[in-house]
Design a protein around this motif. Structure first.
Motif, PDB file in Angstrom:
ATOM      1  N   ASN A 176      14.525   7.204   2.968  1.00  0.00           N
ATOM      2  CA  ASN A 176      13.686   8.252   2.386  1.00  0.00           C
ATOM      3  C   ASN A 176      12.429   8.518   3.205  1.00  0.00           C
ATOM      4  N   SER A 177      12.626   9.136   4.341  1.00  0.00           N
ATOM      5  CA  SER A 177      11.510   9.414   5.252  1.00  0.00           C
ATOM      6  C   SER A 177      10.472  10.348   4.639  1.00  0.00           C
ATOM      7  N   LYS A 178      10.886  11.223   3.731  1.00  0.00           N
ATOM      8  CA  LYS A 178       9.942  12.190   3.148  1.00  0.00           C
ATOM      9  C   LYS A 178       8.780  11.482   2.447  1.00  0.00           C
ATOM     10  N   ILE A 179       9.078  10.493   1.614  1.00  0.00           N
ATOM     11  CA  ILE A 179       7.988   9.814   0.902  1.00  0.00           C
ATOM     12  C   ILE A 179       7.150   8.967   1.853  1.00  0.00           C
ATOM     13  N   LEU A 180       7.786   8.386   2.857  1.00  0.00           N
ATOM     14  CA  LEU A 180       7.046   7.593   3.839  1.00  0.00           C
ATOM     15  C   LEU A 180       6.072   8.465   4.614  1.00  0.00           C
ATOM     16  N   ILE A 181       6.514   9.625   5.052  1.00  0.00           N
ATOM     17  CA  ILE A 181       5.652  10.542   5.810  1.00  0.00           C
ATOM     18  C   ILE A 181       4.476  10.999   4.942  1.00  0.00           C
ATOM     19  N   GLU A 182       4.713  11.269   3.659  1.00  0.00           N
ATOM     20  CA  GLU A 182       3.621  11.651   2.759  1.00  0.00           C
ATOM     21  C   GLU A 182       2.604  10.518   2.629  1.00  0.00           C
ATOM     22  N   CYS A 183       3.093   9.298   2.532  1.00  0.00           N
ATOM     23  CA  CYS A 183       2.208   8.133   2.438  1.00  0.00           C
ATOM     24  C   CYS A 183       1.355   8.016   3.704  1.00  0.00           C
ATOM     25  N   ILE A 184       2.000   8.084   4.849  1.00  0.00           N
ATOM     26  CA  ILE A 184       1.274   7.957   6.121  1.00  0.00           C
ATOM     27  C   ILE A 184       0.277   9.097   6.300  1.00  0.00           C
ATOM     28  N   SER A 242      -1.346  10.655   4.027  1.00  0.00           N
ATOM     29  CA  SER A 242      -2.520  10.396   3.198  1.00  0.00           C
ATOM     30  C   SER A 242      -3.413   9.335   3.845  1.00  0.00           C
ATOM     31  N   LEU A 243      -2.811   8.349   4.477  1.00  0.00           N
ATOM     32  CA  LEU A 243      -3.607   7.313   5.153  1.00  0.00           C
ATOM     33  C   LEU A 243      -4.343   7.873   6.363  1.00  0.00           C
ATOM     34  N   THR A 244      -3.731   8.782   7.090  1.00  0.00           N
ATOM     35  CA  THR A 244      -4.390   9.347   8.269  1.00  0.00           C
ATOM     36  C   THR A 244      -5.547  10.263   7.881  1.00  0.00           C
ATOM     37  N   ARG A 245      -5.548  10.761   6.649  1.00  0.00           N
ATOM     38  CA  ARG A 245      -6.668  11.584   6.166  1.00  0.00           C
ATOM     39  C   ARG A 245      -7.800  10.738   5.603  1.00  0.00           C
ATOM     40  N   SER A 246      -7.596   9.445   5.561  1.00  0.00           N
ATOM     41  CA  SER A 246      -8.601   8.542   5.014  1.00  0.00           C
ATOM     42  C   SER A 246      -9.888   8.614   5.821  1.00  0.00           C
ATOM     43  N   THR A 247     -11.012   8.498   5.130  1.00  0.00           N
ATOM     44  CA  THR A 247     -12.307   8.508   5.807  1.00  0.00           C
ATOM     45  C   THR A 247     -12.597   7.169   6.474  1.00  0.00           C
ATOM     46  N   PHE A 248     -11.890   6.135   6.062  1.00  0.00           N
ATOM     47  CA  PHE A 248     -12.078   4.809   6.655  1.00  0.00           C
ATOM     48  C   PHE A 248     -11.081   4.670   7.811  1.00  0.00           C
ATOM     49  N   LYS A 249     -11.581   4.514   9.017  1.00  0.00           N
ATOM     50  CA  LYS A 249     -10.722   4.582  10.205  1.00  0.00           C
ATOM     51  C   LYS A 249     -10.412   3.231  10.850  1.00  0.00           C
ATOM     52  N   LYS A 250     -11.021   2.156  10.387  1.00  0.00           N
ATOM     53  CA  LYS A 250     -10.784   0.856  11.017  1.00  0.00           C
ATOM     54  C   LYS A 250      -9.577   0.176  10.377  1.00  0.00           C
ATOM     55  N   GLU A 285      -5.129  -0.421  10.614  1.00  0.00           N
ATOM     56  CA  GLU A 285      -3.862  -0.312  11.326  1.00  0.00           C
ATOM     57  C   GLU A 285      -2.807  -0.098  10.249  1.00  0.00           C
ATOM     58  N   ILE A 286      -1.823   0.695  10.572  1.00  0.00           N
ATOM     59  CA  ILE A 286      -0.750   0.967   9.631  1.00  0.00           C
ATOM     60  C   ILE A 286       0.511   0.326  10.178  1.00  0.00           C
ATOM     61  N   THR A 308       3.398   5.766  -2.170  1.00  0.00           N
ATOM     62  CA  THR A 308       1.987   5.859  -2.546  1.00  0.00           C
ATOM     63  C   THR A 308       1.297   6.948  -1.732  1.00  0.00           C
ATOM     64  N   VAL A 309       0.466   7.713  -2.391  1.00  0.00           N
ATOM     65  CA  VAL A 309      -0.402   8.676  -1.720  1.00  0.00           C
ATOM     66  C   VAL A 309      -1.826   8.281  -2.090  1.00  0.00           C
ATOM     67  N   VAL A 310      -2.620   7.918  -1.083  1.00  0.00           N
ATOM     68  CA  VAL A 310      -3.986   7.466  -1.339  1.00  0.00           C
ATOM     69  C   VAL A 310      -4.968   8.626  -1.213  1.00  0.00           C
TER      70      VAL A 310
END
Length: 108
Positions: free
Chosen positions: A14-22, A24-32, A34-35, A91-93
């Protein structure tokens, strides 16, 4: 950059949900962060999609489906962060989620 939070995402198909999760993480304001995506023997194109769209993400492949806990344990073995954040792949953060979580831990 010092890695403070290692985000570990056990995944199976299920790549669709994984891509949505990632995303959301890349839009995070906290950049330090690793995924780390732990692929539990997916048979779809999930890993290729992550590699093609997010070259900085670490993918750890397992030949067998270790389940959620097993995937978390495999991710911990390569994590470099001071703190670990385990996420389900669906998960979408929110934008400030990791930052707030890290601050609440450090200020406790």
């Amino acid at each position: 950059m010092n890695i403070i939070v290692s985000v570990i995402i056990p995944h199976h198909n299920n790549s669709k949900i994984l891509i949505e999760c990632i995303n959301s993480l890349t839009r995070s304001t906290f950049k330090k962060i690793e995924i780390i995506v732990v692929d539990n023997a997916s048979i779809d194109s999930s890993c290729d999609e992550v590699i093609n769209n997010f070259p900085g993400i670490i993918i750890k492949k397992s030949d067998v489906n270790l389940g959620y806990a097993g995937g978390c344990n495999l991710g911990v073995q390569i994590a470099k962060g001071k703190y670990l954040l385990f996420l389900n792949n669906d998960t979408v953060v929110s934008e400030h989620c990791i930052e707030k979580l890290k601050n609440s831990i450090c200020n406790a």
